[in-house]
Design an enzyme around this catalytic site. Structure first.
Site, PDB file in Angstrom:
ATOM      1  N   LYS A   1       0.860  -1.209   0.000  1.00 38.74           N
ATOM      2  CA  LYS A   1       0.000   0.000   0.000  1.00 38.74           C
ATOM      3  C   LYS A   1       0.885   1.244   0.000  1.00 38.74           C
ATOM      4  O   LYS A   1       0.675   2.166  -0.793  1.00 38.74           O
ATOM      5  CB  LYS A   1      -0.873  -0.003   1.244  1.00 38.74           C
ATOM      6  CG  LYS A   1      -1.526   1.328   1.568  1.00 38.74           C
ATOM      7  CD  LYS A   1      -2.424   1.283   2.769  1.00 38.74           C
ATOM      8  CE  LYS A   1      -1.741   1.540   4.063  1.00 38.74           C
ATOM      9  NZ  LYS A   1      -1.430   2.939   4.378  1.00 38.74           N
ATOM     10  N   ASN A   2       1.923   1.239   0.847  1.00 41.55           N
ATOM     11  CA  ASN A   2       2.709   2.462   1.023  1.00 41.55           C
ATOM     12  C   ASN A   2       3.740   2.699  -0.081  1.00 41.55           C
ATOM     13  O   ASN A   2       4.341   3.762  -0.141  1.00 41.55           O
ATOM     14  CB  ASN A   2       3.375   2.481   2.406  1.00 41.55           C
ATOM     15  CG  ASN A   2       2.319   2.672   3.497  1.00 41.55           C
ATOM     16  OD1 ASN A   2       1.143   2.900   3.192  1.00 41.55           O
ATOM     17  ND2 ASN A   2       2.719   2.529   4.745  1.00 41.55           N
TER      18      ASN A   2
ATOM     19  N   CYS B   1      -5.221  12.574  12.707  1.00 38.41           N
ATOM     20  CA  CYS B   1      -5.934  11.297  12.828  1.00 38.41           C
ATOM     21  C   CYS B   1      -5.672  10.813  14.251  1.00 38.41           C
ATOM     22  O   CYS B   1      -5.019  11.459  15.042  1.00 38.41           O
ATOM     23  CB  CYS B   1      -5.417  10.313  11.804  1.00 38.41           C
ATOM     24  SG  CYS B   1      -3.748   9.831  12.160  1.00 38.41           S
TER      25      CYS B   1
ATOM     26  N   ARG C   1      -0.302  14.787  12.458  1.00 41.64           N
ATOM     27  CA  ARG C   1       0.047  14.596  11.039  1.00 41.64           C
ATOM     28  C   ARG C   1       0.220  15.937  10.302  1.00 41.64           C
ATOM     29  O   ARG C   1      -0.421  16.203   9.293  1.00 41.64           O
ATOM     30  CB  ARG C   1      -0.983  13.741  10.308  1.00 41.64           C
ATOM     31  CG  ARG C   1      -1.380  12.444  10.953  1.00 41.64           C
ATOM     32  CD  ARG C   1      -0.271  11.448  11.148  1.00 41.64           C
ATOM     33  NE  ARG C   1       0.165  10.790   9.932  1.00 41.64           N
ATOM     34  CZ  ARG C   1      -0.362   9.658   9.455  1.00 41.64           C
ATOM     35  NH1 ARG C   1      -1.363   9.103  10.062  1.00 41.64           N
ATOM     36  NH2 ARG C   1       0.131   9.105   8.345  1.00 41.64           N
TER      37      ARG C   1
ATOM     38  N   ASP D   1       4.982   0.967  12.072  1.00 38.26           N
ATOM     39  CA  ASP D   1       3.775   0.245  11.632  1.00 38.26           C
ATOM     40  C   ASP D   1       3.761  -1.198  12.110  1.00 38.26           C
ATOM     41  O   ASP D   1       2.779  -1.901  11.913  1.00 38.26           O
ATOM     42  CB  ASP D   1       3.681   0.270  10.095  1.00 38.26           C
ATOM     43  CG  ASP D   1       3.413   1.670   9.588  1.00 38.26           C
ATOM     44  OD1 ASP D   1       3.565   1.907   8.383  1.00 38.26           O
ATOM     45  OD2 ASP D   1       3.080   2.547  10.411  1.00 38.26           O
TER      46      ASP D   1
ATOM     47  N   ARG E   1      -8.549  -0.750   5.021  1.00 39.08           N
ATOM     48  CA  ARG E   1      -7.753   0.303   4.370  1.00 39.08           C
ATOM     49  C   ARG E   1      -6.424  -0.243   3.872  1.00 39.08           C
ATOM     50  O   ARG E   1      -5.852   0.267   2.921  1.00 39.08           O
ATOM     51  CB  ARG E   1      -7.462   1.435   5.361  1.00 39.08           C
ATOM     52  CG  ARG E   1      -8.644   2.275   5.711  1.00 39.08           C
ATOM     53  CD  ARG E   1      -8.216   3.491   6.494  1.00 39.08           C
ATOM     54  NE  ARG E   1      -7.073   4.144   5.842  1.00 39.08           N
ATOM     55  CZ  ARG E   1      -6.376   5.117   6.412  1.00 39.08           C
ATOM     56  NH1 ARG E   1      -6.686   5.548   7.610  1.00 39.08           N
ATOM     57  NH2 ARG E   1      -5.376   5.682   5.779  1.00 39.08           N
TER      58      ARG E   1
HETATM   59  C1  EPZ Z   1       4.075   7.243   6.279  1.00 36.36           C
HETATM   60  O1  EPZ Z   1       3.266   8.249   6.878  1.00 36.36           O
HETATM   61  C2  EPZ Z   1       3.223   5.982   6.216  1.00 36.36           C
HETATM   62  N1  EPZ Z   1       2.054   6.218   5.366  1.00 36.36           N
HETATM   63  C3  EPZ Z   1       2.778   5.585   7.621  1.00 36.36           C
HETATM   64  O2  EPZ Z   1       2.040   4.374   7.522  1.00 36.36           O
HETATM   65  C4  EPZ Z   1       4.023   5.320   8.464  1.00 36.36           C
HETATM   66  O3  EPZ Z   1       3.633   5.018   9.774  1.00 36.36           O
HETATM   67  C5  EPZ Z   1       4.907   6.583   8.450  1.00 36.36           C
HETATM   68  O4  EPZ Z   1       5.229   6.956   7.089  1.00 36.36           O
HETATM   69  C6  EPZ Z   1       6.224   6.366   9.193  1.00 36.36           C
HETATM   70  O5  EPZ Z   1       6.919   5.301   8.610  1.00 36.36           O
HETATM   71  C7  EPZ Z   1       2.207   6.087   4.025  1.00 36.36           C
HETATM   72  O6  EPZ Z   1       3.276   5.788   3.514  1.00 36.36           O
HETATM   73  C8  EPZ Z   1       0.980   6.321   3.200  1.00 36.36           C
HETATM   74  P1  EPZ Z   1       6.081  10.736   8.234  1.00 36.36           P
HETATM   75  P2  EPZ Z   1       3.765   9.797   6.864  1.00 36.36           P
HETATM   76  O7  EPZ Z   1       5.927  11.955   7.401  1.00 36.36           O
HETATM   77  O8  EPZ Z   1       4.428  10.085   5.577  1.00 36.36           O
HETATM   78  C9  EPZ Z   1       5.842  14.115  11.579  1.00 36.36           C
HETATM   79  C10 EPZ Z   1       0.178   3.014   7.739  1.00 36.36           C
HETATM   80  O9  EPZ Z   1      -0.253   2.428   8.724  1.00 36.36           O
HETATM   81  N2  EPZ Z   1       5.755  15.055  10.456  1.00 36.36           N
HETATM   82  O10 EPZ Z   1       7.333   9.921   8.090  1.00 36.36           O
HETATM   83  O11 EPZ Z   1       2.625  10.635   7.283  1.00 36.36           O
HETATM   84  C11 EPZ Z   1       4.619  13.191  11.651  1.00 36.36           C
HETATM   85  O12 EPZ Z   1       3.559  13.805  12.360  1.00 36.36           O
HETATM   86  C12 EPZ Z   1       0.638   4.441   7.853  1.00 36.36           C
HETATM   87  O13 EPZ Z   1       0.311   2.505   6.603  1.00 36.36           O
HETATM   88  C13 EPZ Z   1       5.782  16.419  10.728  1.00 36.36           C
HETATM   89  O14 EPZ Z   1       5.865  16.844  11.882  1.00 36.36           O
HETATM   90  O15 EPZ Z   1       4.845   9.764   8.038  1.00 36.36           O
HETATM   91  C14 EPZ Z   1       5.161  11.977  12.361  1.00 36.36           C
HETATM   92  O16 EPZ Z   1       5.164  12.229  13.765  1.00 36.36           O
HETATM   93  C15 EPZ Z   1       0.369   5.012   9.220  1.00 36.36           C
HETATM   94  N3  EPZ Z   1       5.701  17.290   9.674  1.00 36.36           N
HETATM   95  C16 EPZ Z   1       6.608  11.906  11.869  1.00 36.36           C
HETATM   96  O17 EPZ Z   1       6.927  13.211  11.352  1.00 36.36           O
HETATM   97  C17 EPZ Z   1       5.602  16.858   8.371  1.00 36.36           C
HETATM   98  O18 EPZ Z   1       5.560  17.709   7.442  1.00 36.36           O
HETATM   99  C18 EPZ Z   1       6.823  10.893  10.754  1.00 36.36           C
HETATM  100  O19 EPZ Z   1       5.861  11.167   9.764  1.00 36.36           O
HETATM  101  C19 EPZ Z   1       5.569  15.469   8.128  1.00 36.36           C
HETATM  102  C20 EPZ Z   1       5.657  14.581   9.168  1.00 36.36           C
END
Ligand code: EPZ
Length: 421
Positions: free
Chosen positions: A22-23, A118, A123, A309, A401
């Site tokens: 998915k990711n 969420c 996020r 995850d 999902r």
């Molecule tokens: C991706 O989410 C994945 N989703 C998530 O999987 C996964 O848990 C996550 O990466 C971490 O590996 C998809 O790939 C669709 P991040 P993403 O940006 O991109 C903070 C699942 O279950 N952050 O690496 O949203 C954020 O809040 C999902 O499949 C900021 O502060 O994760 C988090 O605390 C859940 N500002 C941390 O960084 C930003 O602009 C990591 O988020 C972006 C992120």
């Protein structure tokens, strides 16, 4: 709303075919916006987030022909494109924000809904916006939307991410692919979905993306991308989830459709607790031990660390360990929602800020529980399948999902599970 009825305890036995990731699929689908030519993507998992992303791309004016039987889709740009990504679509699937980079670099404007928070965290998308701004995007945030425009083609730039972010890295790579000149991105997320799949997909279509350091990538902008047909990698988290299923149930699984070396960290952890693991080529065999040893402290980190995850699934594993353990969640600020529900099944877990202390030696007993997010829900399925007695898991739309036909795959390996619609 659908729910699962599960009768435990059970031992899993047999072969599992892992679906497409998915990711990896989501950013590759978003990348189809960059193309004038046709894009065919194969090994696409039939899960709700993919349907949502395809609806979003269709709403932008692209022709989308999905074939669920062959897990594939063909996407072709039409004459009438609009650059509006609505809240109704983005709110259910935060990865919708990944269309922002492609839209702004290809069409010079975009109005995309803020993803919104969420259950697992706020996020925010500040790293996405700052990176795109450095490439020449201007934007205003009004009424929950990012109103973005670029006076001319985006221009390559040097960008350092203050924090490692999967989505921000993906958005910046997508935008830089068609920008004028060279972009260097530093402190990138290097999950295989990015460093392998998204990079290979774009380069096979004529992009010029080169990883020049562990977390540094150089992107030379190109004018356009060629027609492409690409098969997405297997799902790393689904594979890890089934490995935990075998380990906690003293089961025995052969797992196909995924390159096991991409979950080395998690497999080493499972070996440490006692699982017997054999890998030849792409076939992974795993047998659960009689006794599960506790791990003093499991810490989630960006790849190649233990995946966030996988955190909830590993918590179920530690509940079955014969001693105390702790799990520290470093990525999301509120990702212990499964703890309360696991306690209803008999777990003894204490949460202190981002640390969970797990007593171990839990004898799970079936109960009624509630899913809260995608990965928390699958942890409840794992606990229910080794519980004594019947469990009901509510709100399993969270599971739909990200896990394709999970009850069919589980039934095939011996789990007594029924979906009640
Ligand atoms: C991706 O989410 C994945 N989703 C998530 O999987 C996964 O848990 C996550 O990466 C971490 O590996 C998809 O790939 C669709 P991040 P993403 O940006 O991109 C903070 C699942 O279950 N952050 O690496 O949203 C954020 O809040 C999902 O499949 C900021 O502060 O994760 C988090 O605390 C859940 N500002 C941390 O960084 C930003 O602009 C990591 O988020 C972006 C992120």
């Amino acid at each position: 709303m659908d729910k699962f009825l599960i009768k435990g305890p059970c031992k899993v036995k047999g072969t599992v075919n892992i679906s497409g990731s998915k990711n990896a699929s989501l950013p590759i689908l978003a990348a189809s916006i960059l193309f004038d030519e046709m894009v065919e993507i194969k090994n696409l998992p039939n899960v709700r987030d993919i349907d949502t992303m395809l609806s979003l791309i269709k709403s932008l004016g692209f022709n989308v022909k999905q074939n669920k039987n062959s897990n594939s889709v063909v996407i072709k740009k039409s004459k009438k494109i609009n650059t509006f990504a609505s809240y109704s679509l983005v709110k259910t699937m935060r990865a919708g924000i990944l269309v922002l980079g492609p839209l702004i670099t290809k069409f010079g404007k975009a109005k995309t809904s803020l993803p919104g928070g969420c259950l697992i965290g706020a996020r925010p998308i500040n790293y996405h916006l700052n990176a795109l701004k450095k490439l020449g995007m201007n934007y205003k945030i009004e009424k929950g939307y990012v109103n973005a425009f670029a006076k001319s083609k985006l221009t390559g730039s040097n960008i350092f991410f203050p924090k490692i972010s999967v989505g921000a890295t993906e958005n910046a790579i997508l935008a830089a692919t068609l920008a004028n000149g060279k972009t260097i991105l530093k402190n990138c997320a290097i999950e295989p979905e990015i460093k392998n799949d998204l990079t290979n997909f774009l380069n096979q279509a004529g992009a010029k993306i080169k990883w020049v350091g562990k977390r540094t990538v150089e992107i030379k902008g190109v004018k356009s991308l060629k027609k492409i047909s690409y098969s997405v990698m297997g799902d790393r988290i689904e594979c890890g989830t089934f490995c935990v299923a075998a380990t906690i149930s003293k089961g025995n699984l052969k797992i196909k459709g995924f390159d096991p070396k991409l979950i080395n960290t998690e497999l080493n952890l499972l070996k440490k607790v006692g699982a017997k693991i054999k890998i030849n080529e792409k076939l992974l065999s795993i047998a659960g031990p009689e006794k599960i040893k506790p791990i003093k402290n499991i810490v989630t980190k960006e790849w190649p660390g233990v995946a966030t995850d996988m955190q909830s699934q590993l918590m179920v594993l530690m509940c079955r360990a014969n001693g105390k353990s702790t799990i520290t969640e470093n990525i999301f600020e509120n990702r212990f929602l499964h703890v309360g529900e696991l306690q209803r099944l008999g777990a003894d877990i204490q949460v202190k800020k981002n640390k969970a202390i797990i007593r171990g030696n839990t004898k799970f007993v079936g109960a009624e529980v509630m899913s809260s997010d995608l990965r928390a829900s699958v942890a409840l399925v794992l606990a229910a399948m080794i519980s004594n007695g019947k469990s009901t898991i509510n709100r399993i739309y969270h599971l739909d999902r990200g896990y394709e036909k999970i009850e069919k795959k589980l039934t095939k390996i011996g789990v007594n599970i029924k979906r009640i619609s």
